[in-house]
Structure formats: structure tokens, C-alpha cells
Design an enzyme around this catalytic site. Structure first.
Site, PDB file in Angstrom:
ATOM      1  N   CYS A   7       0.807  -1.220   0.000  1.00  0.00           N
ATOM      2  CA  CYS A   7       0.000   0.000   0.000  1.00  0.00           C
ATOM      3  C   CYS A   7       0.844   1.277   0.000  1.00  0.00           C
ATOM      4  O   CYS A   7       0.504   2.251  -0.672  1.00  0.00           O
ATOM      5  CB  CYS A   7      -0.975  -0.005   1.168  1.00  0.00           C
ATOM      6  SG  CYS A   7      -0.224  -0.260   2.790  1.00  0.00           S
ATOM      7  N   ASP A  67      -7.626   5.575  -1.509  1.00  0.00           N
ATOM      8  CA  ASP A  67      -7.231   4.363  -0.801  1.00  0.00           C
ATOM      9  C   ASP A  67      -6.730   3.313  -1.786  1.00  0.00           C
ATOM     10  O   ASP A  67      -7.463   2.912  -2.693  1.00  0.00           O
ATOM     11  CB  ASP A  67      -8.442   3.827  -0.031  1.00  0.00           C
ATOM     12  CG  ASP A  67      -8.084   2.718   0.945  1.00  0.00           C
ATOM     13  OD1 ASP A  67      -6.947   2.227   0.890  1.00  0.00           O
ATOM     14  OD2 ASP A  67      -8.938   2.351   1.770  1.00  0.00           O
ATOM     15  N   HIS A  81      -6.178   0.214  -1.125  1.00  0.00           N
ATOM     16  CA  HIS A  81      -6.500  -1.133  -0.645  1.00  0.00           C
ATOM     17  C   HIS A  81      -7.694  -1.737  -1.376  1.00  0.00           C
ATOM     18  O   HIS A  81      -8.658  -2.204  -0.773  1.00  0.00           O
ATOM     19  CB  HIS A  81      -6.777  -1.095   0.856  1.00  0.00           C
ATOM     20  CG  HIS A  81      -5.587  -0.689   1.665  1.00  0.00           C
ATOM     21  ND1 HIS A  81      -5.257   0.629   1.866  1.00  0.00           N
ATOM     22  CD2 HIS A  81      -4.654  -1.417   2.307  1.00  0.00           C
ATOM     23  CE1 HIS A  81      -4.164   0.687   2.611  1.00  0.00           C
ATOM     24  NE2 HIS A  81      -3.774  -0.533   2.884  1.00  0.00           N
TER      25      HIS A  81
END
Length: 521
Positions: free
Chosen positions: A203, A394, A396
Site C-alpha cells: 500500500c 485508498d 487497498h
């Protein structure tokens, strides 16, 4: 207090405790998480596989973009049960059966199949855990008296005279135009391992890629560029097909810099390869700190031969001090544009409230490239704020890797199904707005800027100093311009020599130290 943004004054007047606002956070319970981990490791009891669950497992990208209605919690069969069922089917496919003993007698085939299906199940689990698909549409939360501040732009969220929310729509278009680089699955193996995904550990690398991609996009197209998905038939009808193709090709060339293959100059294979020089094979599967990821990206930029990166230099500060001499060396006296990254810690265990107005001021700057950070073990790219909440992209979310071809007429064909795959362009732009409370932010982060000239740098640093946000060291002759709570310091003079406390030790002092068992330092 005159320099504190009005948005922060509204936050400070509220005495409530910070709440969780992360719109991409999973709604999984602890028990659900344990059940999924058990399925991943041991498989699940074999059950009937419904069409919806098969679609969820095989079409990993559909899970992110358009989850089947039957998977939404509250249906006849819980989505957790369907995960178990999917896991049972997949894990069962790699177990020996009486009708295929000749196939499973080969250990290498069984081992390869097990790794393949386990990797796919892990990707599905990451999609479920981190995807914001399960959350409701939060666009109605952007209404009222607060404006949205996003990478140097301010957008009103109120209804205008015509009854429209044109300001909010412009913000959504700006947000959607930023490159969203996320987890990928099924890309070429990293180094000499069997790893074909970065789910669960890459990430911070993805966050750093997004920040650098923003700098390159601004250099190439300008800050006001907006992404468009017009169809070729519509473009041809209006007579600007050549211009459309040229712009799209340039955009895809930027995407190819970050493509998940060994030859991409800023891709994850390149970055992991650089990290492996110090970590070895631990570079695959390891978490990276903000400073580690930026240091690796800096080296990748230096080694890149792409014309898209040739006029860009990067400087990393890890001690909170930015030396103008270092900038001049990196940029060759400002012959190159500068990406400046300053690693800071804005609190002990959590973000100190005194730094919230500082961050608000940064997001309003034209030179802002956002902040790379996140929550513990959950990196994100912070790009703006709305009221007391910080807006972010994000990484993820897992998308299947599809090779990027700059020829707009080329379709990628799946080697197994022989069907044309979807254009990967859509997976690089996010429509789901994510935000969290400022106080949910990890205090360890990296402040990112881009400057085109010394004049722009000097002006921005002067304004930050006048706003009481940073210190400026003008050298021994002109002294310091200090503030009470600085985020970092800018040093214009020569590097100051640290004070020396060394002196010669007398024979008497040395004898005293030896007598009592002390060591003279």
C-alpha cells in the site's frame, strides 16, 4: 489566531471526541475475519456454489465495481456464507479426487494449482475487507456551509442559484481525474519468487506512486486537466479524433510508467528490485514506511530514462530540515522541477490538534501534492479536507492486472477464456469518495510539494512562515524566523555545524574515571 483557517475554528468549537469516518473501512466483525482466515488456510466444508458467488470469485474486478445484489448483507444467504462456499469450491478443486488420480499424482502440478487458487482467494479477501463497495453512497455528506479543499482548489458544496450543486460536481470531476493506483493481482512474478500480487503489503508503494503520478500529470497537462471517457464514435462525430488520440496516448504513456511489469521505470517491480538491494527477498511482502517508499521512488526516478521524468528531481528530507543548497544540487540550479517530500511526525501516539490548521493550509496551496500516510498499517494518499474530515484515495482495492497498450484500437485477450479483457483505464480512476476524521490520521507522514522555480519555492515558504507554520533559517548573519509549532524548517544559509562539546581530558579526570569505573565521553 488570525492565520488559523475558518474551517479549523469550526472544528475547535466542538468538544466531541473524534469518530471513525473512513468510508472504505470494512464492516467485517472479528469473528468474520477469523472465519475467512480459516477458509484461506484450511478450506471450508464443501457446499453448493451459487452463480453469484462464482461471479464474485472469478470476476475479481466486478467485486469492486459492481457487486451482485445477492451479496449485499441482508439477503437470504449471508455474503459470509457465500465466501465460505466459494472457498470450498476453489480449495476443493485442488484436492485429490478418485476420478483424477493421474493428474494429482504429479506433485508440481498440485503445488502450482494450490498457489494459484490460494492467491486468488487472498485477492478476493482483500477486496472484501478494504473495498468501499459495501458502504452506502456518501455524496450527500458533502452539503452545507463547508467547502471542499482539494489539492490547491476550493469547491463550494452548497446549491447555487440554478438549483444545482455545480461546485460539488466540479470537485467530483477533479477527484475522479486523479490517478488511483491500487493493489494488483496476476501480474508477472516479483524477483525470483512466485508472488504475483502486492495485496496486503504494497500500500505505501502504491500511495507514493499516486503522489508522483500527480506531479507528472500536472507537468504534462496542467492542474486543470480533467479525465474524460468519451467514446470514439462521439469523438469522430465532432471532428477532433486526432487531438483526442494524442491526449489519450500521452495519458497512457504516463500510466505505463507505473505499470506492473519489470520494464516499467516506476512500477512495483522496479521499486521492489531497488529495495531488494538492501532487504534481499524480504523486499517482497514487507511493509514500507513513508521514508522508505519515497527513497526507493527517488532512486527509480533518477534511473528512469523516460522523457516524462527527465525534467523532474526529487528531494527527501527525513530530519525536518530542508536545505536550499541540497535543492540546488538536485535540480541543477532549478533546471529541473522539484518534488519535495518532508517526513514529519505530528504527534506522539496520535495527531496533535495544533497541527490540523497547518495541514489545512497545505492542502490549499497550489504546490501541494498531498500527504502520504494513513492509519497504522493502512497507507493512504491524503488529498484534501472537508470540515473536520480529511479526504484520501485508498490503494487497498485489488484489480486484475491488464497490460496497457497505447494503441487505442488494440484489445487485450485473456489467454484462458480467449475473450477480450476490459480496458484497464477505468481501474485507475476512483468514483468512491473516501474520508476520515483528522484525528484518525497516523501522526507519522510525509508532506509532498512540487515547485517549478526558486521564486515559487521562496514565496510559498515565506507565506508558511508568516502563517506561523514553519521556521526559516536565513543563515548566521540574518538569524532565524522561528514560530511556536513548526512542521519543518527551511535553511537558506550554509549548513550549520552542530555545536561541539569535545575537549581534552586531563590526567586527573581520567584517573578519577578509571577509579570509579566510568568511561570518559
Amino acid at each position: 489566531m488570525n492565520n488559523i483557517p475558518d474551517d479549523f475554528k469550526k472544528i475547535a468549537s466542538s468538544s466531541r471526541l473524534p469518530r471513525k469516518y473512513c468510508s472504505s473501512e470494512s464492516s467485517l466483525s472479528d469473528d468474520d475475519g477469523h472465519e475467512i482466515e480459516h477458509v484461506l488456510k484450511h478450506g471450508a466444508p464443501e457446499e453448493a456454489l451459487t452463480p453469484d458467488t462464482e461471479r464474485m470469485v472469478v470476476l475479481g474486478q466486478d467485486v469492486v465495481q459492481s457487486a451482485p445484489a445477492s451479496l449485499v448483507p441482508g439477503g437470504n444467504l449471508s455474503w459470509m456464507s457465500k465466501i465460505k462456499s466459494a472457498g470450498a469450491s476453489m480449495m476443493g478443486s485442488i484436492r485429490p479426487s478418485s476420478s483424477s488420480q493421474d493428474v494429482h499424482s504429479t506433485g508440481e502440478i498440485e503445488k502450482h494449482s494450490k498457489k494459484k487458487w490460494k492467491a486468488r482467494l487472498w485477492s478476493t479477501w482483500n477486496n472484501i475487507k478494504y473495498s468501499s463497495t459495501w458502504m452506502s453512497d456518501r455524496s450527500d455528506e458533502y452539503g452545507g456551509e463547508n467547502d471542499v479543499v482539494f489539492l490547491g482548489r476550493r469547491y463550494s458544496t452548497s446549491v447555487d442559484e440554478s438549483g444545482l450543486r455545480s461546485g460539488f460536481e466540479n470537485f467530483c470531476s477533479d477527484y475522479y481525474s486523479r490517478l488511483w493506483i491500487t493493489y494488483r493481482t496476476d501480474f508477472p512474478a516479483l524477483l525470483d519468487t512466485d508472488t504475483t500480487t502486492d495485496c496486503g503489503w504494497g500500500c505505501m508503494i502504491r500511495t507514493t506512486q499516486m503522489m508522483v503520478a500527480q506531479a507528472i500529470m500536472v507537468n504534462r497537462f496542467g492542474r486543470d486537466w480533467r479525465f474524460t471517457r468519451r467514446k470514439r464514435s462521439h469523438v469522430a462525430a465532432h471532428g477532433d479524433e486526432d487531438d483526442f488520440d494524442r491526449e489519450k496516448i500521452q495519458e497512457w504513456m504516463i500510466l505505463k510508467l507505473f505499470e506492473d511489469k519489470p520494464t516499467a521505470p516506476l512500477g512495483i517491480h522496479k521499486m521492489v528490485g531497488i529495495a531488494a538491494m538492501g532487504k534481499g527477498k524480504k523486499a517482497v511482502g514487507s511493509w514500507y514506511s513513508p521514508s522508505e517508499a519515497v527513497f526507493i521512488m527517488k532512486k527509480a526516478l533518477t534511473e528512469s530514462s523516460s522523457p516524462l521524468t527527465g525534467n523532474t528531481a526529487m528531494l527527501l528530507s527525513i530530519d525536518g530540515r530542508v536545505h536550499i543548497r541540497d535543492i540546488e544540487v538536485e535540480t541543477k540550479n532549478w533546471m529541473k522541477k522539484l518534488i519535495l517530500v518532508i517526513v514529519v511526525r505530528l504527534g506522539a501516539a496520535e495527531l496533535n490538534p495544533i497541527y490540523v490548521p497547518h495541514l489545512m493550509r497545505l492542502f490549499a496551496m497550489e504546490s501541494c501534492l498531498g500527504i502520504t500516510g494513513g492509519r497504522p498499517d493502512h497507507s493512504s494518499w491524503f488529498v484534501g479536507y472537508y470540515g473536520d474530515q480529511i479526504i484520501y484515495l485508498d490503494p487497498h482495492v485489488a484489480h486484475e492486472y491488464i497490460p496497457i497498450d497505447i494503441n487505442p484500437n488494440t484489445n487485450v485477450v485473456d489467454s484462458d477464456s480467449k475473450k477480450a479483457k476490459k480496458c484497464p483505464e477505468k481501474s485507475y480512476h476512483c468514483r468512491l469518495l473516501s474520508k476520515m476524521h483528522f484525528f484518525d490520521m497516523d501522526p507519522s507522514c510525509a508532506l509532498c510539494f512540487q515547485f517549478e522555480s526558486r521564486e515559487q519555492f521562496d514565496n510559498d515558504m515565506r507565506q508558511l512562515n508568516l502563517s506561523q507554520f514553519i521556521d526559516i533559517d536565513q543563515g548566521e548573519e540574518h538569524g532565524m524566523k522561528r514560530v511556536r509549532d513548526p512542521m519543518f524548517s527551511v535553511v537558506y544559509g550554509e549548513r550549520r555545524q552542530p555545536p561541539s562539546y569535545e575537549r581534552e581530558v586531563s590526567e586527573t579526570e581520567q584517573a578519577q574515571a578509571d577509579k570509579h569505573g566510568f568511561e570518559m565521553l
